[in-house]
Motif scaffolding. Structure first.
Motif, mmCIF file in Angstrom:
data_model
loop_
_atom_site.group_PDB
_atom_site.id
_atom_site.type_symbol
_atom_site.label_atom_id
_atom_site.label_comp_id
_atom_site.label_asym_id
_atom_site.label_seq_id
_atom_site.Cartn_x
_atom_site.Cartn_y
_atom_site.Cartn_z
ATOM 1 N N VAL A 16 -10.672 -27.007 98.966
ATOM 2 C CA VAL A 16 -10.303 -27.236 100.359
ATOM 3 C C VAL A 16 -11.231 -28.309 100.905
ATOM 4 N N GLU A 17 -10.682 -29.477 101.224
ATOM 5 C CA GLU A 17 -11.465 -30.663 101.541
ATOM 6 C C GLU A 17 -10.909 -31.411 102.759
ATOM 7 N N ASP A 18 -11.787 -32.186 103.384
ATOM 8 C CA ASP A 18 -11.353 -33.066 104.471
ATOM 9 C C ASP A 18 -11.518 -34.535 104.110
ATOM 10 N N SER A 19 -12.377 -34.842 103.137
ATOM 11 C CA SER A 19 -12.698 -36.243 102.841
ATOM 12 C C SER A 19 -11.951 -36.769 101.626
ATOM 13 N N PHE A 20 -11.793 -38.079 101.579
ATOM 14 C CA PHE A 20 -11.184 -38.732 100.420
ATOM 15 C C PHE A 20 -12.001 -38.447 99.168
ATOM 16 N N ASN A 21 -13.331 -38.594 99.277
ATOM 17 C CA ASN A 21 -14.195 -38.369 98.119
ATOM 18 C C ASN A 21 -14.056 -36.946 97.593
ATOM 19 N N GLY A 22 -13.943 -35.982 98.500
ATOM 20 C CA GLY A 22 -13.805 -34.593 98.092
ATOM 21 C C GLY A 22 -12.500 -34.329 97.367
ATOM 22 N N ILE A 23 -11.400 -34.869 97.898
ATOM 23 C CA ILE A 23 -10.100 -34.707 97.243
ATOM 24 C C ILE A 23 -10.117 -35.336 95.859
ATOM 25 N N LYS A 49 -6.225 -27.673 92.012
ATOM 26 C CA LYS A 49 -5.249 -27.984 93.044
ATOM 27 C C LYS A 49 -6.020 -28.370 94.301
ATOM 28 N N THR A 50 -5.398 -29.136 95.183
ATOM 29 C CA THR A 50 -6.143 -29.639 96.336
ATOM 30 C C THR A 50 -5.429 -29.371 97.657
ATOM 31 N N ILE A 51 -6.218 -28.916 98.620
ATOM 32 C CA ILE A 51 -5.770 -28.784 100.005
ATOM 33 C C ILE A 51 -6.586 -29.759 100.830
ATOM 34 N N MET A 52 -5.921 -30.596 101.608
ATOM 35 C CA MET A 52 -6.631 -31.488 102.513
ATOM 36 C C MET A 52 -6.359 -31.064 103.948
ATOM 37 N N VAL A 91 -10.930 -38.531 109.524
ATOM 38 C CA VAL A 91 -10.159 -39.598 108.892
ATOM 39 C C VAL A 91 -8.844 -39.037 108.355
ATOM 40 N N GLN A 92 -7.749 -39.658 108.740
ATOM 41 C CA GLN A 92 -6.436 -39.240 108.272
ATOM 42 C C GLN A 92 -6.152 -39.829 106.883
ATOM 43 N N PRO A 93 -5.399 -39.110 106.053
ATOM 44 C CA PRO A 93 -5.127 -39.585 104.699
ATOM 45 C C PRO A 93 -4.215 -40.803 104.684
ATOM 46 N N ASP A 94 -4.410 -41.670 103.704
ATOM 47 C CA ASP A 94 -3.497 -42.791 103.515
ATOM 48 C C ASP A 94 -2.546 -42.455 102.363
ATOM 49 N N SER A 95 -1.617 -43.344 102.095
ATOM 50 C CA SER A 95 -0.600 -43.080 101.078
ATOM 51 C C SER A 95 -1.202 -42.905 99.695
ATOM 52 N N LYS A 150 -1.439 -38.988 97.062
ATOM 53 C CA LYS A 150 -0.976 -38.762 95.696
ATOM 54 C C LYS A 150 -1.803 -37.677 95.002
ATOM 55 N N SER A 151 -3.014 -37.448 95.504
ATOM 56 C CA SER A 151 -3.905 -36.449 94.911
ATOM 57 C C SER A 151 -3.958 -35.156 95.721
ATOM 58 N N VAL A 152 -3.153 -35.069 96.772
ATOM 59 C CA VAL A 152 -3.155 -33.901 97.653
ATOM 60 C C VAL A 152 -1.953 -33.009 97.350
ATOM 61 N N ASP A 153 -2.217 -31.743 97.039
ATOM 62 C CA ASP A 153 -1.126 -30.808 96.771
ATOM 63 C C ASP A 153 -0.589 -30.175 98.056
ATOM 64 N N TRP A 154 -1.484 -29.897 98.991
ATOM 65 C CA TRP A 154 -1.073 -29.375 100.294
ATOM 66 C C TRP A 154 -1.849 -30.110 101.386
ATOM 67 N N LEU A 155 -1.138 -30.602 102.380
ATOM 68 C CA LEU A 155 -1.750 -31.249 103.536
ATOM 69 C C LEU A 155 -1.552 -30.337 104.742
#
Length: 215
Positions: free
Chosen positions: A167-174, A183-186, A191-195, A199-204
Protein backbone atom coordinates in the motif's frame (compact mmCIF):
# COMPACT_ATOMS: atom_id res chain seq x y z
CA UNK A 1 -4.77 -15.36 -2.59
CA UNK A 2 -3.79 -12.28 -0.62
CA UNK A 3 -2.61 -13.08 2.90
CA UNK A 4 -0.80 -9.91 3.95
CA UNK A 5 -0.75 -6.15 3.51
CA UNK A 6 2.58 -4.34 3.56
CA UNK A 7 2.16 -0.65 4.31
CA UNK A 8 4.36 2.29 3.54
CA UNK A 9 4.28 4.85 6.37
CA UNK A 10 4.86 8.37 5.06
CA UNK A 11 1.85 9.69 3.18
CA UNK A 12 -0.11 6.48 3.75
CA UNK A 13 -0.36 6.11 7.53
CA UNK A 14 1.06 9.41 8.74
CA UNK A 15 0.67 12.84 7.17
CA UNK A 16 4.41 13.43 7.00
CA UNK A 17 4.65 14.37 3.33
CA UNK A 18 3.07 17.80 3.81
CA UNK A 19 5.44 18.49 6.70
CA UNK A 20 8.44 17.36 4.65
CA UNK A 21 7.39 19.52 1.73
CA UNK A 22 7.30 22.53 4.07
CA UNK A 23 10.70 21.80 5.60
CA UNK A 24 12.34 21.19 2.22
CA UNK A 25 10.89 24.48 0.95
CA UNK A 26 12.30 26.28 3.99
CA UNK A 27 15.74 24.73 3.53
CA UNK A 28 15.72 25.68 -0.14
CA UNK A 29 14.99 29.30 0.73
CA UNK A 30 17.64 29.35 3.46
CA UNK A 31 20.43 28.26 1.13
CA UNK A 32 19.13 29.92 -2.04
CA UNK A 33 18.14 26.90 -4.11
CA UNK A 34 15.99 27.10 -7.23
CA UNK A 35 12.38 26.35 -6.15
CA UNK A 36 11.63 24.24 -9.22
CA UNK A 37 14.73 22.11 -8.69
CA UNK A 38 13.84 21.76 -5.02
CA UNK A 39 10.36 20.56 -5.99
CA UNK A 40 11.97 18.02 -8.35
CA UNK A 41 14.25 16.85 -5.53
CA UNK A 42 11.32 16.43 -3.17
CA UNK A 43 9.43 14.34 -5.72
CA UNK A 44 12.38 12.13 -6.62
CA UNK A 45 13.32 11.55 -3.00
CA UNK A 46 9.84 10.44 -1.92
CA UNK A 47 10.14 6.92 -0.54
CA UNK A 48 13.95 6.83 -0.53
CA UNK A 49 16.33 6.47 2.39
CA UNK A 50 19.02 8.97 3.43
CA UNK A 51 21.82 7.57 1.26
CA UNK A 52 19.74 7.59 -1.91
CA UNK A 53 18.32 11.03 -1.09
CA UNK A 54 21.84 12.43 -0.81
CA UNK A 55 22.73 10.86 -4.16
CA UNK A 56 19.65 12.39 -5.81
CA UNK A 57 20.36 15.82 -4.34
CA UNK A 58 23.90 15.72 -5.72
CA UNK A 59 22.58 14.70 -9.14
CA UNK A 60 20.28 17.73 -9.16
CA UNK A 61 22.44 20.37 -7.48
CA UNK A 62 25.95 19.15 -8.28
CA UNK A 63 28.42 16.76 -6.69
CA UNK A 64 29.75 19.49 -4.38
CA UNK A 65 26.31 20.10 -2.90
CA UNK A 66 26.07 19.36 0.83
CA UNK A 67 23.20 16.90 0.60
CA UNK A 68 23.74 15.54 4.10
CA UNK A 69 23.69 19.05 5.53
CA UNK A 70 20.45 19.91 3.72
CA UNK A 71 18.80 16.71 4.94
CA UNK A 72 20.03 17.33 8.48
CA UNK A 73 18.52 20.82 8.47
CA UNK A 74 15.24 19.51 7.06
CA UNK A 75 15.20 16.80 9.73
CA UNK A 76 15.83 19.40 12.43
CA UNK A 77 12.86 21.46 11.25
CA UNK A 78 10.72 18.31 10.98
CA UNK A 79 11.46 17.28 14.56
CA UNK A 80 10.58 20.76 15.82
CA UNK A 81 7.15 20.44 14.20
CA UNK A 82 6.76 16.84 15.38
CA UNK A 83 7.53 17.77 18.99
CA UNK A 84 5.30 20.83 18.95
CA UNK A 85 2.27 19.63 16.98
CA UNK A 86 2.64 15.88 16.48
CA UNK A 87 2.07 14.09 13.18
CA UNK A 88 -1.56 13.59 12.14
CA UNK A 89 -2.82 10.23 10.94
CA UNK A 90 -4.00 10.01 7.35
CA UNK A 91 -7.72 9.56 6.80
CA UNK A 92 -9.12 6.14 7.70
CA UNK A 93 -5.92 4.58 9.06
CA UNK A 94 -7.26 3.02 12.26
CA UNK A 95 -10.47 1.85 10.58
CA UNK A 96 -8.46 0.21 7.78
CA UNK A 97 -6.05 -1.55 10.13
CA UNK A 98 -8.89 -2.74 12.36
CA UNK A 99 -10.73 -4.09 9.33
CA UNK A 100 -7.70 -6.03 8.06
CA UNK A 101 -7.06 -7.39 11.54
CA UNK A 102 -10.68 -8.54 11.82
CA UNK A 103 -10.31 -10.41 8.52
CA UNK A 104 -7.11 -12.11 9.74
CA UNK A 105 -4.87 -10.49 7.17
CA UNK A 106 -1.26 -10.19 8.30
CA UNK A 107 0.00 -6.61 8.47
CA UNK A 108 3.56 -5.33 8.24
CA UNK A 109 5.45 -2.16 7.39
CA UNK A 110 8.08 -1.24 4.78
CA UNK A 111 9.22 2.35 5.25
CA UNK A 112 12.32 4.09 3.93
CA UNK A 113 12.47 6.15 7.13
CA UNK A 114 15.01 5.14 9.80
CA UNK A 115 13.86 2.53 12.32
CA UNK A 116 14.21 4.79 15.36
CA UNK A 117 11.96 7.41 13.74
CA UNK A 118 9.45 4.84 12.47
CA UNK A 119 9.02 3.23 15.86
CA UNK A 120 8.79 6.60 17.63
CA UNK A 121 6.22 7.98 15.22
CA UNK A 122 4.05 4.86 15.06
CA UNK A 123 4.11 4.59 18.85
CA UNK A 124 3.08 8.21 19.32
CA UNK A 125 0.33 7.71 16.75
CA UNK A 126 -0.92 4.70 18.73
CA UNK A 127 -0.80 2.22 15.85
CA UNK A 128 2.52 0.36 16.19
CA UNK A 129 0.81 -2.71 17.69
CA UNK A 130 -0.92 -3.48 14.38
CA UNK A 131 2.36 -4.39 12.64
CA UNK A 132 3.73 -7.91 12.85
CA UNK A 133 7.09 -6.87 11.38
CA UNK A 134 8.72 -3.54 10.57
CA UNK A 135 11.32 -3.11 7.80
CA UNK A 136 13.00 0.30 7.52
CA UNK A 137 15.37 2.27 5.33
CA UNK A 138 18.43 1.67 7.47
CA UNK A 139 17.98 -2.09 7.05
CA UNK A 140 18.58 -2.01 3.29
CA UNK A 141 21.44 -1.08 0.99
CA UNK A 142 19.17 0.34 -1.70
CA UNK A 143 15.87 2.05 -0.94
CA UNK A 144 12.74 2.32 -3.06
CA UNK A 145 12.36 2.06 -6.08
CA UNK A 146 14.74 -0.88 -5.59
CA UNK A 147 12.71 -3.98 -4.56
CA UNK A 148 15.01 -4.85 -1.63
CA UNK A 149 12.86 -3.42 1.17
CA UNK A 150 9.70 -5.22 0.03
CA UNK A 151 11.58 -8.47 -0.53
CA UNK A 152 12.83 -8.31 3.06
CA UNK A 153 9.37 -7.45 4.38
CA UNK A 154 7.81 -10.43 2.59
CA UNK A 155 10.52 -12.78 3.84
CA UNK A 156 9.91 -11.55 7.40
CA UNK A 157 6.41 -13.04 7.10
CA UNK A 158 7.61 -16.27 5.43
CA UNK A 159 5.22 -15.62 2.54
CA UNK A 160 5.53 -15.45 -1.23
CA UNK A 161 5.41 -11.99 -2.87
CA UNK A 162 2.29 -13.04 -4.79
CA UNK A 163 0.52 -13.49 -1.44
CA UNK A 164 1.15 -9.88 -0.43
CA UNK A 165 -0.06 -6.46 -1.49
CA UNK A 166 1.81 -3.23 -0.83
CA UNK A 167 0.00 0.00 0.00
CA UNK A 168 1.84 3.05 -1.33
CA UNK A 169 1.40 6.70 -2.25
CA UNK A 170 4.67 7.38 -4.10
CA UNK A 171 5.94 6.40 -7.53
CA UNK A 172 9.13 5.00 -5.99
CA UNK A 173 7.11 2.87 -3.58
CA UNK A 174 4.88 1.41 -6.30
CA UNK A 175 7.91 0.60 -8.45
CA UNK A 176 9.58 -1.08 -5.48
CA UNK A 177 6.59 -3.23 -4.57
CA UNK A 178 5.89 -4.25 -8.15
CA UNK A 179 9.55 -5.14 -8.79
CA UNK A 180 9.51 -7.33 -5.68
CA UNK A 181 6.52 -9.24 -7.08
CA UNK A 182 3.76 -7.86 -4.84
CA UNK A 183 0.34 -6.68 -5.90
CA UNK A 184 0.10 -2.92 -5.55
CA UNK A 185 -2.41 -0.47 -4.13
CA UNK A 186 -1.79 3.22 -4.76
CA UNK A 187 -3.47 5.83 -2.59
CA UNK A 188 -2.08 9.12 -3.95
CA UNK A 189 -1.15 11.83 -1.47
CA UNK A 190 0.64 14.88 -2.87
CA UNK A 191 1.33 13.54 -6.37
CA UNK A 192 -1.24 12.02 -8.70
CA UNK A 193 -0.23 9.00 -10.82
CA UNK A 194 0.66 9.39 -14.48
CA UNK A 195 -0.09 6.91 -17.26
CA UNK A 196 3.29 5.22 -16.90
CA UNK A 197 3.09 4.47 -13.17
CA UNK A 198 -0.50 3.26 -13.56
CA UNK A 199 0.89 0.30 -15.52
CA UNK A 200 2.35 -0.93 -12.21
CA UNK A 201 -0.76 -0.22 -10.11
CA UNK A 202 -3.23 -3.05 -9.49
CA UNK A 203 -5.71 -0.96 -7.50
CA UNK A 204 -5.98 2.84 -7.46
CA UNK A 205 -7.91 4.05 -4.41
CA UNK A 206 -8.91 7.53 -3.26
CA UNK A 207 -8.39 6.64 0.40
CA UNK A 208 -7.75 3.72 2.74
CA UNK A 209 -11.52 3.39 3.11
CA UNK A 210 -11.56 1.65 -0.26
CA UNK A 211 -9.51 -1.29 1.06
CA UNK A 212 -12.39 -2.54 3.20
CA UNK A 213 -14.68 -2.30 0.17
CA UNK A 214 -12.47 -4.46 -2.03
CA UNK A 215 -10.90 -7.11 0.21
Amino acid sequence: MIKAFVFDMDGILLDTESICWGTWTTVGKEIGLDPEKMAEANFRCMGTNKADSVRILKEIFGQDFDGEGALARSSELFHEIEEKDGIPLMHGVVECLEYLKSKNYRICLASSTREVSVRRQLTRAGIIHYFETITTGDMVEHSKPDPEIYSIAVKSLSLEPSECVCVEDSFNGIKSGKAAGLKTIMVPDRVQPDSEILKSVDWLFESLDDISKNF
